[in-house]
Scaffold this motif. Structure first.
Motif, PDB file in Angstrom:
ATOM      1  N   THR A  89       0.812  -1.209   0.000  1.00 35.88           N
ATOM      2  CA  THR A  89       0.000   0.000   0.000  1.00 35.88           C
ATOM      3  C   THR A  89       0.851   1.267   0.000  1.00 35.88           C
ATOM      4  O   THR A  89       2.062   1.224   0.231  1.00 35.88           O
ATOM      5  N   THR A  90       0.176   2.382  -0.251  1.00 33.24           N
ATOM      6  CA  THR A  90       0.867   3.675  -0.309  1.00 33.24           C
ATOM      7  C   THR A  90       1.271   4.174   1.069  1.00 33.24           C
ATOM      8  O   THR A  90       2.014   5.139   1.188  1.00 33.24           O
ATOM      9  N   GLY A  91       0.795   3.529   2.104  1.00 27.06           N
ATOM     10  CA  GLY A  91       1.072   3.887   3.488  1.00 27.06           C
ATOM     11  C   GLY A  91       0.178   3.058   4.390  1.00 27.06           C
ATOM     12  O   GLY A  91      -0.433   2.086   3.927  1.00 27.06           O
ATOM     13  N   VAL A  92       0.084   3.433   5.648  1.00 24.60           N
ATOM     14  CA  VAL A  92      -0.693   2.624   6.590  1.00 24.60           C
ATOM     15  C   VAL A  92      -1.851   3.395   7.220  1.00 24.60           C
ATOM     16  O   VAL A  92      -2.514   2.891   8.122  1.00 24.60           O
ATOM     17  N   SER A  93      -2.124   4.601   6.762  1.00 26.99           N
ATOM     18  CA  SER A  93      -3.239   5.368   7.322  1.00 26.99           C
ATOM     19  C   SER A  93      -4.554   4.954   6.665  1.00 26.99           C
ATOM     20  O   SER A  93      -4.562   4.230   5.662  1.00 26.99           O
ATOM     21  N   SER A  94      -5.664   5.428   7.212  1.00 29.42           N
ATOM     22  CA  SER A  94      -6.984   5.004   6.751  1.00 29.42           C
ATOM     23  C   SER A  94      -7.296   5.445   5.326  1.00 29.42           C
ATOM     24  O   SER A  94      -8.148   4.856   4.658  1.00 29.42           O
ATOM     25  N   ASP A  95      -6.613   6.478   4.835  1.00 28.54           N
ATOM     26  CA  ASP A  95      -6.896   6.967   3.480  1.00 28.54           C
ATOM     27  C   ASP A  95      -5.865   6.500   2.454  1.00 28.54           C
ATOM     28  O   ASP A  95      -5.846   6.980   1.325  1.00 28.54           O
ATOM     29  N   ASP A  96      -4.997   5.558   2.835  1.00 22.62           N
ATOM     30  CA  ASP A  96      -4.029   5.038   1.870  1.00 22.62           C
ATOM     31  C   ASP A  96      -4.682   4.014   0.951  1.00 22.62           C
ATOM     32  O   ASP A  96      -5.796   3.543   1.200  1.00 22.62           O
ATOM     33  N   LYS A  97      -3.980   3.672  -0.129  1.00 25.00           N
ATOM     34  CA  LYS A  97      -4.538   2.813  -1.163  1.00 25.00           C
ATOM     35  C   LYS A  97      -3.566   1.692  -1.519  1.00 25.00           C
ATOM     36  O   LYS A  97      -2.380   1.742  -1.197  1.00 25.00           O
ATOM     37  N   VAL A  98      -4.081   0.695  -2.228  1.00 24.51           N
ATOM     38  CA  VAL A  98      -3.285  -0.438  -2.678  1.00 24.51           C
ATOM     39  C   VAL A  98      -2.423  -0.032  -3.873  1.00 24.51           C
ATOM     40  O   VAL A  98      -2.906   0.626  -4.801  1.00 24.51           O
ATOM     41  N   CYS A  99      -1.144  -0.426  -3.855  1.00 22.05           N
ATOM     42  CA  CYS A  99      -0.285  -0.203  -5.028  1.00 22.05           C
ATOM     43  C   CYS A  99       0.244  -1.523  -5.599  1.00 22.05           C
ATOM     44  O   CYS A  99       0.915  -1.518  -6.628  1.00 22.05           O
ATOM     45  N   GLU A 100      -0.028  -2.635  -4.949  1.00 23.35           N
ATOM     46  CA  GLU A 100       0.244  -3.967  -5.497  1.00 23.35           C
ATOM     47  C   GLU A 100      -0.653  -4.951  -4.767  1.00 23.35           C
ATOM     48  O   GLU A 100      -0.883  -4.828  -3.564  1.00 23.35           O
ATOM     49  N   ASN A 121      -2.400   1.012  -9.836  1.00 24.74           N
ATOM     50  CA  ASN A 121      -2.356   2.483  -9.796  1.00 24.74           C
ATOM     51  C   ASN A 121      -3.253   2.948  -8.657  1.00 24.74           C
ATOM     52  O   ASN A 121      -4.479   2.801  -8.740  1.00 24.74           O
ATOM     53  N   PRO A 122      -2.681   3.507  -7.581  1.00 20.86           N
ATOM     54  CA  PRO A 122      -3.488   3.857  -6.410  1.00 20.86           C
ATOM     55  C   PRO A 122      -4.226   5.181  -6.537  1.00 20.86           C
ATOM     56  O   PRO A 122      -5.060   5.519  -5.684  1.00 20.86           O
ATOM     57  N   GLY A 123      -3.881   5.960  -7.571  1.00 15.46           N
ATOM     58  CA  GLY A 123      -4.524   7.258  -7.732  1.00 15.46           C
ATOM     59  C   GLY A 123      -4.036   8.305  -6.764  1.00 15.46           C
ATOM     60  O   GLY A 123      -4.651   9.367  -6.607  1.00 15.46           O
ATOM     61  N   ALA A 155       6.749   3.999   2.668  1.00 13.75           N
ATOM     62  CA  ALA A 155       6.192   2.765   2.109  1.00 13.75           C
ATOM     63  C   ALA A 155       7.042   2.290   0.944  1.00 13.75           C
ATOM     64  O   ALA A 155       7.343   1.096   0.806  1.00 13.75           O
ATOM     65  N   SER A 156       7.464   3.213   0.096  1.00 12.03           N
ATOM     66  CA  SER A 156       8.291   2.875  -1.057  1.00 12.03           C
ATOM     67  C   SER A 156       9.628   2.280  -0.617  1.00 12.03           C
ATOM     68  O   SER A 156      10.164   1.373  -1.270  1.00 12.03           O
ATOM     69  N   ALA A 216       6.381   5.986 -10.524  1.00 12.15           N
ATOM     70  CA  ALA A 216       6.605   5.718 -11.945  1.00 12.15           C
ATOM     71  C   ALA A 216       6.230   4.282 -12.313  1.00 12.15           C
ATOM     72  O   ALA A 216       5.714   4.027 -13.412  1.00 12.15           O
ATOM     73  N   MET A 217       6.459   3.345 -11.395  1.00 12.98           N
ATOM     74  CA  MET A 217       6.179   1.939 -11.672  1.00 12.98           C
ATOM     75  C   MET A 217       4.691   1.662 -11.807  1.00 12.98           C
ATOM     76  O   MET A 217       4.283   0.731 -12.519  1.00 12.98           O
ATOM     77  N   VAL A 218       3.853   2.432 -11.118  1.00 16.60           N
ATOM     78  CA  VAL A 218       2.408   2.161 -11.128  1.00 16.60           C
ATOM     79  C   VAL A 218       1.637   3.111 -12.038  1.00 16.60           C
ATOM     80  O   VAL A 218       0.410   3.012 -12.143  1.00 16.60           O
ATOM     81  N   ALA A 219       2.338   4.006 -12.710  1.00 17.31           N
ATOM     82  CA  ALA A 219       1.660   5.031 -13.522  1.00 17.31           C
ATOM     83  C   ALA A 219       0.750   4.423 -14.578  1.00 17.31           C
ATOM     84  O   ALA A 219      -0.347   4.930 -14.846  1.00 17.31           O
ATOM     85  N   ASP A 220       1.170   3.327 -15.204  1.00 20.24           N
ATOM     86  CA  ASP A 220       0.386   2.700 -16.266  1.00 20.24           C
ATOM     87  C   ASP A 220      -0.298   1.410 -15.808  1.00 20.24           C
ATOM     88  O   ASP A 220      -0.830   0.652 -16.635  1.00 20.24           O
ATOM     89  N   ALA A 221      -0.296   1.153 -14.518  1.00 18.58           N
ATOM     90  CA  ALA A 221      -0.919  -0.061 -13.979  1.00 18.58           C
ATOM     91  C   ALA A 221      -2.438   0.126 -13.886  1.00 18.58           C
ATOM     92  O   ALA A 221      -2.937   1.251 -13.859  1.00 18.58           O
ATOM     93  N   PRO A 222      -3.201  -0.972 -13.838  1.00 19.24           N
ATOM     94  CA  PRO A 222      -4.651  -0.851 -13.680  1.00 19.24           C
ATOM     95  C   PRO A 222      -5.009  -0.378 -12.271  1.00 19.24           C
ATOM     96  O   PRO A 222      -4.217  -0.534 -11.339  1.00 19.24           O
ATOM     97  N   THR A 223      -6.180   0.204 -12.134  1.00 21.55           N
ATOM     98  CA  THR A 223      -6.693   0.485 -10.799  1.00 21.55           C
ATOM     99  C   THR A 223      -7.088  -0.836 -10.158  1.00 21.55           C
ATOM    100  O   THR A 223      -7.206  -1.872 -10.840  1.00 21.55           O
ATOM    101  N   LEU A 224      -7.337  -0.821  -8.867  1.00 21.80           N
ATOM    102  CA  LEU A 224      -7.743  -2.055  -8.184  1.00 21.80           C
ATOM    103  C   LEU A 224      -9.081  -2.537  -8.735  1.00 21.80           C
ATOM    104  O   LEU A 224      -9.280  -3.749  -8.940  1.00 21.80           O
ATOM    105  N   ASP A 225     -10.022  -1.632  -8.986  1.00 20.09           N
ATOM    106  CA  ASP A 225     -11.309  -2.006  -9.572  1.00 20.09           C
ATOM    107  C   ASP A 225     -11.113  -2.680 -10.930  1.00 20.09           C
ATOM    108  O   ASP A 225     -11.750  -3.707 -11.226  1.00 20.09           O
ATOM    109  N   GLN A 226     -10.242  -2.107 -11.751  1.00 26.19           N
ATOM    110  CA  GLN A 226      -9.996  -2.673 -13.079  1.00 26.19           C
ATOM    111  C   GLN A 226      -9.371  -4.062 -12.984  1.00 26.19           C
ATOM    112  O   GLN A 226      -9.770  -4.993 -13.696  1.00 26.19           O
ATOM    113  N   PHE A 227      -8.394  -4.199 -12.099  1.00 27.90           N
ATOM    114  CA  PHE A 227      -7.711  -5.487 -11.957  1.00 27.90           C
ATOM    115  C   PHE A 227      -8.673  -6.574 -11.491  1.00 27.90           C
ATOM    116  O   PHE A 227      -8.707  -7.673 -12.065  1.00 27.90           O
ATOM    117  N   MET A 228      -9.462  -6.284 -10.459  1.00 31.02           N
ATOM    118  CA  MET A 228     -10.386  -7.289  -9.937  1.00 31.02           C
ATOM    119  C   MET A 228     -11.438  -7.649 -10.979  1.00 31.02           C
ATOM    120  O   MET A 228     -11.869  -8.807 -11.074  1.00 31.02           O
TER     121      MET A 228
END
Length: 223
Positions: A10-21, A42-44, A51-52, A60-72
């Motif tokens: 994830t992008t961090g561990v707070s409640s508003d962080d998002k999945v990056c893998e 792509n966490p948006g 976290a990195s 840069a690694m996630v710039a062209d990756a799908p969103t979590l909704d798209q991947f699922m």
């Protein structure tokens, strides 16, 4: 039951962080791998530098990756199948990021909780510590990656079932057994044996404390 192992970075561990893998693995009762999926996400939002530093994932690694909704959606929303058991280490963390892709009544199997019951002597119950204690190895290049952590999680599940002499279904029960707490883990009496706590403090903990976990509550009620 359908067992889906999951690990998120994830992008961090707070409640508003998002999945990056994210990595998902379906297994059967005999630990055979049925399917496996892994993708950068792509966490948006920017990935926090802390976290990195741990997961090695950059913006840069996630710039062209799908969103979590798209991947699922691309993999067919497998977690929405009936009788899914969501399996993760410290499952409450991963669950909060994946709950929108699960049925409301999906069961959760937390290997952290199960390990606390089965390996009470462990120095701590982090996945890396348990892996080292149990001789579980993961290639260096996969360390702290979602798919690498899934490889460790699968081996940890096997060890838990082996050492508890049970199957995956029984682990669902074992994880709910309260862990015995002998010393106060926080507060003004931190480090004090529970049996030596003032009775008034025990009463306050049981009736007023909002941060009391189930393990500590169960141990206090036995005093």
């Amino acid at each position: 039951m359908i067992y889906y192992l999951c690990d998120t970075e994830t992008t961090g561990v707070s409640s508003d962080d998002k999945v990056c893998e994210v990595a998902l693995m379906q297994i059967d009762e005999n630990f055979n791998v049925i399917s496996q999926h892994c993708s950068l996400i792509n966490p948006g939002k920017p990935i926090h530098y802390a976290a990195s530093a741990v997961n090695g994932i950059t913006d840069a690694m996630v710039a062209d990756a799908p969103t979590l909704d798209q991947f699922m959606s691309d993999i067919g929303q497998p977690l929405l199948a009936p009788d899914v058991v969501f399996v993760a280490h410290n499952a409450s963390f991963d669950f909060r990021f994946m709950k929108d892709f699960l049925q409301d009544d999906a069961k959760t199997l937390c290997t952290l909780k199960a390990a606390r019951v089965i390996y009470p002597e462990a120095a701590n119950h982090k996945q890396g510590t348990l892996a080292a204690m149990l001789g579980i190895e993961v290639p260096r290049e996969k360390a702290h990656s979602a798919d690498g952590d899934l490889d460790v999680l699968l081996q940890l599940l096997k060890c838990l079932c082996r050492d508890a002499e049970c199957g995956l279904a029984e682990l669902l029960h074992i994880q709910s057994i309260p862990r015995v707490v002998t010393k106060m883990p926080f507060g003004i009496h931190k480090g004090t044996k529970l049996e030596d706590l003032p009775k008034s403090y025990v009463t306050w903990l049981l009736t007023k404390c909002k941060t009391l976990n189930d393990d500590l509550r169960a141990s206090l009620l036995k005093l």
